[in-house]
Structure formats: structure tokens, C-alpha cells
Design a protein around this motif. Structure first.
Motif, PDB file in Angstrom:
ATOM      1  N   GLN A  39      53.615  36.088  29.035  1.00 14.50           N
ATOM      2  CA  GLN A  39      52.276  35.730  29.514  1.00 14.50           C
ATOM      3  C   GLN A  39      51.230  36.485  28.716  1.00 14.50           C
ATOM      4  N   LEU A  40      50.170  35.793  28.378  1.00 17.91           N
ATOM      5  CA  LEU A  40      49.025  36.430  27.738  1.00 17.91           C
ATOM      6  C   LEU A  40      48.015  36.734  28.829  1.00 17.91           C
ATOM      7  N   GLN A  41      47.635  38.002  28.958  1.00 17.12           N
ATOM      8  CA  GLN A  41      46.686  38.397  29.991  1.00 17.12           C
ATOM      9  C   GLN A  41      45.433  38.930  29.326  1.00 17.12           C
ATOM     10  N   ILE A  42      44.295  38.453  29.820  1.00 13.14           N
ATOM     11  CA  ILE A  42      43.001  38.825  29.254  1.00 13.14           C
ATOM     12  C   ILE A  42      42.189  39.519  30.340  1.00 13.14           C
ATOM     13  N   ILE A  43      41.710  40.719  30.048  1.00 13.33           N
ATOM     14  CA  ILE A  43      40.889  41.471  31.001  1.00 13.33           C
ATOM     15  C   ILE A  43      39.427  41.214  30.651  1.00 13.33           C
ATOM     16  N   LEU A  44      38.693  40.705  31.638  1.00 12.60           N
ATOM     17  CA  LEU A  44      37.284  40.359  31.430  1.00 12.60           C
ATOM     18  C   LEU A  44      36.399  41.392  32.110  1.00 12.60           C
ATOM     19  N   GLY A  45      35.200  41.540  31.599  1.00 10.20           N
ATOM     20  CA  GLY A  45      34.246  42.501  32.149  1.00 10.20           C
ATOM     21  C   GLY A  45      33.695  42.076  33.495  1.00 10.20           C
ATOM     22  N   THR A  46      33.035  43.001  34.152  1.00 12.54           N
ATOM     23  CA  THR A  46      32.459  42.796  35.473  1.00 12.54           C
ATOM     24  C   THR A  46      31.567  41.561  35.500  1.00 12.54           C
ATOM     25  N   ILE A  80      36.159  38.663  21.396  1.00 11.71           N
ATOM     26  CA  ILE A  80      35.231  37.827  22.150  1.00 11.71           C
ATOM     27  C   ILE A  80      34.383  38.709  23.053  1.00 11.71           C
ATOM     28  N   ASP A  81      33.088  38.451  23.057  1.00 13.00           N
ATOM     29  CA  ASP A  81      32.170  39.224  23.890  1.00 13.00           C
ATOM     30  C   ASP A  81      32.579  39.114  25.362  1.00 13.00           C
ATOM     31  N   GLY A  82      32.674  40.239  26.038  1.00 14.86           N
ATOM     32  CA  GLY A  82      33.037  40.259  27.447  1.00 14.86           C
ATOM     33  C   GLY A  82      34.499  40.535  27.697  1.00 14.86           C
ATOM     34  N   VAL A  83      35.334  40.423  26.663  1.00 18.21           N
ATOM     35  CA  VAL A  83      36.764  40.704  26.815  1.00 18.21           C
ATOM     36  C   VAL A  83      36.968  42.211  26.693  1.00 18.21           C
ATOM     37  N   LYS A  84      37.569  42.804  27.711  1.00 21.44           N
ATOM     38  CA  LYS A  84      37.772  44.249  27.747  1.00 21.44           C
ATOM     39  C   LYS A  84      39.169  44.658  27.301  1.00 21.44           C
ATOM     40  N   GLY A  85      40.091  43.717  27.303  1.00 23.02           N
ATOM     41  CA  GLY A  85      41.444  44.023  26.866  1.00 23.02           C
ATOM     42  C   GLY A  85      42.313  42.795  26.865  1.00 23.02           C
ATOM     43  N   VAL A  86      43.370  42.822  26.051  1.00 24.25           N
ATOM     44  CA  VAL A  86      44.305  41.709  25.952  1.00 24.25           C
ATOM     45  C   VAL A  86      45.701  42.302  25.786  1.00 24.25           C
ATOM     46  N   PHE A  87      46.655  41.774  26.530  1.00 25.98           N
ATOM     47  CA  PHE A  87      48.035  42.193  26.310  1.00 25.98           C
ATOM     48  C   PHE A  87      48.972  41.071  26.696  1.00 25.98           C
ATOM     49  N   SER A  88      50.171  41.158  26.152  1.00 20.88           N
ATOM     50  CA  SER A  88      51.188  40.154  26.397  1.00 20.88           C
ATOM     51  C   SER A  88      52.373  40.837  27.068  1.00 20.88           C
ATOM     52  N   ALA A  89      52.848  40.217  28.156  1.00 20.71           N
ATOM     53  CA  ALA A  89      53.999  40.757  28.872  1.00 20.71           C
ATOM     54  C   ALA A  89      54.778  39.611  29.492  1.00 20.71           C
ATOM     55  N   SER A  90      56.075  39.640  29.356  1.00 20.60           N
ATOM     56  CA  SER A  90      56.971  38.638  29.949  1.00 20.60           C
ATOM     57  C   SER A  90      56.550  37.207  29.611  1.00 20.60           C
TER      58      SER A  90
END
Length: 119
Positions: free
Chosen positions: A19-26, A7-17
């Protein structure tokens, strides 16, 4: 997760414990947050006001009042949950080789302390 990463603007995705965490751009985080506020009806509130009005906190406060009033269902739930917590404490203390002569619980003094503060 691969589809989310693309997806445009998504800088990273990871799953931990779990939870799905999505890193979005500035700048994207602010846009998402503003949209969330608008959709949730919390737009225009400060962080403190939003936290104060959060349904989960209101439910917790209502449950505390029920516990203070001795509501049987709430007290039974509280006892069950405390038994899990204390069992975990006991296991941790045993693993550390720690013991206590006496254990004091907040719940034994909470209502008395509250009444003193309210005076």
C-alpha cells in the motif's frame, strides 16, 4: 514516490504491505475527503450511510444471500476459500502444537441460528 513527496501539502509518503500511504497536512485531509464524497455521489451522507451503501458491502450481502440459497457457484467458491483458510489454521495450530478433539464451524449452525432469530 519522490514526485508525490514534492506535492505541496504532502507531509510524508511511505509504502508498506503493498500500500502507498500519503500523509497530508492539517486541513487537507478534510478537503480531499469532501472532494471524494462529491465525486463518489456520497456527499451529505453520514459515515454509517456511506458504509451501508458501499458497493463492496452490497456485493457481500448479495453473495451471502446466494450462499444461503445454496447457489452452486457461490457454494463452490465458498468451499474453495474455506479450504485455504482451514489449511492456514491447521498450519498455525501445528506450529503451536495445538490440537482439538472436535472442531465446530459457524457454517454448520448459521442457517439454523438465523431461522431461530427470525422467529
Amino acid at each position: 514516490m519522490k514526485a508525490v513527496e514534492e506535492i505541496d501539502g504532502v507531509k510524508g509518503v511511505f509504502s508498506a504491505s503493498g500500500q502507498l500511504q500519503i500523509i497530508l497536512g492539517t486541513g487537507t485531509v478534510n478537503k480531499v475527503y469532501d472532494e471524494f464524497l462529491a465525486v463518489s455521489g456520497m456527499s451529505g451522507m453520514s459515515k454509517e450511510e456511506a458504509e451501508e451503501k458501499a458497493p463492496i458491502l452490497q456485493e457481500a450481502r448479495q453473495m451471502l444471500v446466494k450462499w444461503e440459497q445454496g447457489d452452486p457457484e457461490t457454494v463452490e467458491l465458498w468451499k474453495m476459500m474455506n479450504s485455504w483458510v482451514y489449511a492456514g489454521f491447521d498450519e498455525t495450530y501445528a506450529a503451536l502444537g495445538v490440537g482439538f478433539d472436535r472442531i465446530y464451524y459457524e457454517s454448520q449452525t448459521y442457517l439454523h441460528g438465523k431461522s431461530l432469530v427470525e422467529e
